[in-house]
Design an enzyme around this catalytic site. Structure first.
Site, mmCIF file in Angstrom:
data_model
loop_
_atom_site.group_PDB
_atom_site.id
_atom_site.type_symbol
_atom_site.label_atom_id
_atom_site.label_comp_id
_atom_site.label_asym_id
_atom_site.label_seq_id
_atom_site.Cartn_x
_atom_site.Cartn_y
_atom_site.Cartn_z
ATOM 1 C CB THR B 148 -0.961 0.012 1.211
ATOM 2 O OG1 THR B 148 -0.229 -0.144 2.416
ATOM 3 C CG2 THR B 148 -1.978 -1.116 1.079
ATOM 4 C CE LYS B 171 0.374 -3.487 3.265
ATOM 5 N NZ LYS B 171 -0.421 -2.611 4.221
ATOM 6 C CB THR B 182 -0.730 -3.028 11.677
ATOM 7 O OG1 THR B 182 -0.966 -2.837 13.036
ATOM 8 C CG2 THR B 182 -1.884 -2.456 10.887
ATOM 9 C CD GLU B 262 1.780 5.154 6.456
ATOM 10 O OE1 GLU B 262 1.432 5.727 7.498
ATOM 11 O OE2 GLU B 262 0.985 4.652 5.647
ATOM 12 C CG ASN B 381 -0.279 8.212 8.539
ATOM 13 O OD1 ASN B 381 -0.886 7.308 7.988
ATOM 14 N ND2 ASN B 381 0.963 8.090 8.971
ATOM 15 C CB SER B 386 -4.642 4.474 4.471
ATOM 16 O OG SER B 386 -3.992 4.864 5.654
#
Lengths: 386, 386
Positions: B148, B171, B182, B262, B381, B386
Site C-alpha cells: 500500500t 507488507k 498490522t 511511513e 497520514n 487509509s
C-alpha cells in the site's frame, strides 16, 4: 482573575533568572486565612520529581500557607540533591512568611534531569515575597510565571451565588495526558471547607476534568493540582454545590489547556456513550485520543472513521460491532456494521471536532478532550529539549 | 526470493484494477504439495475485517491450498456484504484451482470501510491463476501486489543446512503495532511439518518478531500472518530448529517493515533488560516505542532521556528509580536516580538508534522495534485516507 479572586489570597510572579531570556519563572501564592485548609492530587507516574515527593509529604497535613512554583526546570530525576533543593526552597519561603516549611508546597516544570539554579531561585523568593499582592495583576503574573511552551496564561474565576468564589490558574502545553493531565495548577477558594472535604471535592473534580485531557499520553513526572481554602468569605457551602463549582473551574482550565496545547490546530472532544461501565467509556475515548492515525486524519480534516473503528477495536472493553455507531461533527458515518453515510458528508474543516462513539450497550458516557497531531507538534517537540 | 523459494509453491501478482493507477493489487500463492499443512495468526483487534473472519474459520482445518491477497481495499467494516465478497473470492479461486473454498485463505489491505470492487477482483483471479509460476519473479510480483504505502517489497528466504527452506513476504507501512504488527505476511516452507507443529512454531516466532514491532500502536483490522508447508523437500526438521529458522525469516521481514514504515527517518530498537517478568519488559519497551515525545526527540536526534524516564514511569510495572539505567547508543545518561553523563555525549545523528533501559531487578530482557515520529509521518497520514 484567578488565584487572587477569592478573598484571603495574595500572589506574585517574577523573573528570577531560572529561565534564560528574562521571562517570569517564579510564582508564589499565599493563603492569608483565616483558615489554611488544602488538598492536592499528583501524577501517577512512578518517576516523580522532587517537588512532587515533597508536596505529597506536606499535604498529609491537609494544610498549606503557601505554594512556590517555578518554570524553566522540572527538578525531576535529580536524585537526593534535587530533593534537598526543593526542601531548601520550602524552608526559605517559610522563613520569609514566618511559618514552617511543612506549610509550603513546591511545584516545578521544565526540562527533566537538570538541577535547579538555586542561586537564582532563593534570591528570587525574597523579591516575590515583597511583591505579594491580592490584585488581578499579581494573579496574572503568577499564572504567567509557570508557563513553559504555553502561549498564554490560563485562568478561571467562578463566583457562586451563595457568596464564595473559586479561582485558579494552570499551565501545560506538552506531556499532556492521563491521570493528572501533565501540568501544574493552583486553585484557591474563600469558602469555609475543611481539608478532608477539600480533598474529596478535588478528587471528584479532577476525575472528570484534568484526568480527561489527553493530548499525547504523556503523564509527566511533575503533574500537580493544589487547592487552598482561606475561609475568608465565611460561607460554608453545600458539599455538592462546592464540588460542582470546583468542577466548573477545573473544566475552564482544562479547556484552556486543550486549546493551547503544543502545535494543536484542532481541538477534539471524544465522547463514548452507551457503555456499561465508565472505565470502558474512558478507556475507549482515551485510546482514540492517543491514536496517531486518528490524530493525523483530524489534522487533515479527514473524517476517516475507519481509523476510529480500528482504534476502539484494540481496547480491552466490551464492543459489539453490529451495535456500534461512529459520528463526526454530528454525522453518523458508521452503523450496523458498515458505512452508513459517505465520509464527504461530515465537514471537519472547523477548528473544533466532535467524535461520538455510541456502543449501544448501556447508559454510561464519558468525554475525553484531545487535539490533533500536526507538523507544529513534531517541530516543537523535536527541536526543544523539555 | 520469497514464497516461491521453497519447493512446491507457485505465485502470481497482477494488476486487477482494484487500485486506481494500474499498480499490481492482486496476489495468489498456491501450495502444490504433496502436503498442505497451514497455520495462521491474526489481529487481536475486536473490529476484524471480513477476510480475517473468513481465514480464521478455514484455518481451523490447519490446511490451505492457496492464499488470495489484495491491496487497495481492506474490506473491513463492510457488514455481511463484505463477508460475502470474501467468500465469493475464495469460491472463485477454489474453482479455478479445482479444490474447495475451505482450502483458500483471503487477505485484504487498504482503506477501511469501502466495499471491494468484485468486478475487478474476480476476473483478476482468472488472470492470476494463469500466471502462476514458481519463479523468483512471480514471488516478487506477489510481494509487490500487496503493497500500500510501502515503498518496496519485503521478502525473506532462509535455507537450512538440513535441506528445507522457508520463504516469505510481508507488507506494512502504517498502522504498525502490537499483537500482529498490522500487516499481511505469507510464509512458505518445503519442510515436512504437520499443522499443529506449524501452528506452535508460528505462534512462537510471531511472539518475538511481528508482535515486537510497534511503530504507532495501531493494531489493524486486517493483520494476518499465514504459514504454508508443502513437505516437498521430504525433510522432517527438528521442531526447535524449525522454529528458530522460522523466527529468523520473520525477523528479516520485521526489520524490513521497520525500515520502510511511513515517514520513518530513524529506526529505533528499544531493549529493556533486568526485568523480573517478560511482560514488564515488553510493556515498558512498547510504551517508550509509542510515546510521541520520545519519538519526536529521536526525530530531532536529541538524546532526551528525561522523556524516556517519563514514558517508562507511566507503565504498570515494577520500577526502582535508584536502580534504573537509561542509555542511548551505548552511552548511559541516567543512573543512580540522576543524570550520569551529559546528553551531548550521546550522538544520535545516524539513522539507527538503540535505547537500552536496564531495570536491574531481574534477568529477563525484551526488544521492541520502532521508528521516529517525523513530518513525513504526519504528512502521509493526514493526506491519505487509509
Amino acid at each position: 482573575m484567578s488565584v487572587t479572586g477569592p478573598a484571603g489570597f495574595r500572589a506574585a510572579g517574577i523573573a528570577a533568572g531560572i529561565k534564560s531570556g528574562g521571562a517570569r519563572d517564579l510564582a508564589l501564592v499565599v493563603n492569608d486565612g483565616p483558615e489554611q485548609a488544602a488538598a492536592g492530587v499528583f501524577t501517577t507516574n512512578k518517576v516523580k520529581a522532587a517537588p512532587v515527593l515533597w508536596s505529597q509529604q506536606v499535604l498529609q497535613e491537609r494544610s498549606l500557607r503557601a505554594v512556590v512554583l517555578n518554570s524553566g526546570c522540572a527538578n525531576a530525576c535529580t536524585g537526593p540533591e534535587g530533593f534537598q533543593d526543593t526542601h531548601a526552597t520550602a524552608e526559605r519561603a517559610a522563613e520569609l512568611l514566618d511559618t514552617g516549611a511543612i506549610g509550603v508546597a513546591v511545584c516545578s516544570t521544565g526540562l527533566i534531569g537538570e538541577r535547579i539554579p538555586m542561586q537564582a531561585l532563593l534570591p528570587g523568593l525574597d523579591v516575590a515575597v515583597q511583591q505579594l499582592e491580592g490584585t488581578e495583576q499579581s494573579g496574572l503574573d503568577a499564572a504567567t510565571a509557570v508557563l513553559t511552551t504555553d502561549t498564554r496564561a490560563k485562568q478561571s474565576l467562578r463566583e457562586h451565588g451563595s457568596g464564595f468564589s473559586i479561582g485558579g490558574f494552570a499551565k501545560g502545553a506538552g506531556m499532556l495526558a492521563p491521570n493528572m493531565a501533565t501540568m501544574l495548577s493552583v486553585l484557591t477558594t474563600d469558602a469555609l471547607v475543611d481539608g478532608d472535604q477539600l480533598d474529596a471535592a478535588l478528587r471528584a473534580a479532577s476525575r472528570t476534568t484534568f484526568d480527561r485531557l489527553d493530548v499525547d499520553g504523556g503523564t509527566s513526572t511533575n503533574d500537580t493540582v493544589l487547592l487552598l481554602a482561606s475561609g475568608a468569605s465565611g460561607v460554608r457551602p453545600d458539599p455538592a454545590e462546592f464540588t460542582a463549582e470546583l468542577t466548573a473551574a477545573c473544566h475552564d482550565l482544562v479547556r484552556a489547556l486543550q486549546d493551547d496545547s503544543e502545535g494543536a490546530t484542532k481541538t477534539i472532544d471524544i465522547t463514548v456513550r452507551g457503555a456499561v461501565r465508565e472505565d470502558d467509556a474512558v478507556a475507549i475515548a482515551r485510546t482514540i485520543a492517543e491514536d496517531n492515525l486518528v490524530k493525523t486524519a483530524m489534522f487533515g480534516s479527514d473524517p476517516n472513521w475507519g481509523r476510529i473503528a480500528m482504534a476502539l477495536g484494540r481496547v480491552d472493553a466490551e464492543i459489539d460491532v453490529q451495535q456500534l455507531e461512529i459520528a463526526t461533527n454530528g454525522v453518523t458515518l458508521f452503523a450496523g456494521g458498515t458505512q452508513s453515510r459517505d465520509r464527504s458528508e461530515a465537514d471537519l474543516s472547523d477548528r473544533h471536532i466532535d467524535i461520538v462513539v455510541d456502543l449501544h450497550l448501556g447508559d454510561v458516557e464519558a468525554t475525553v478532550l484531545s487535539t490533533d497531531l500536526s507538523h507544529a507538534y513534531v517541530e516543537e517537540n523535536s527541536a526543544y529539549s523539555s
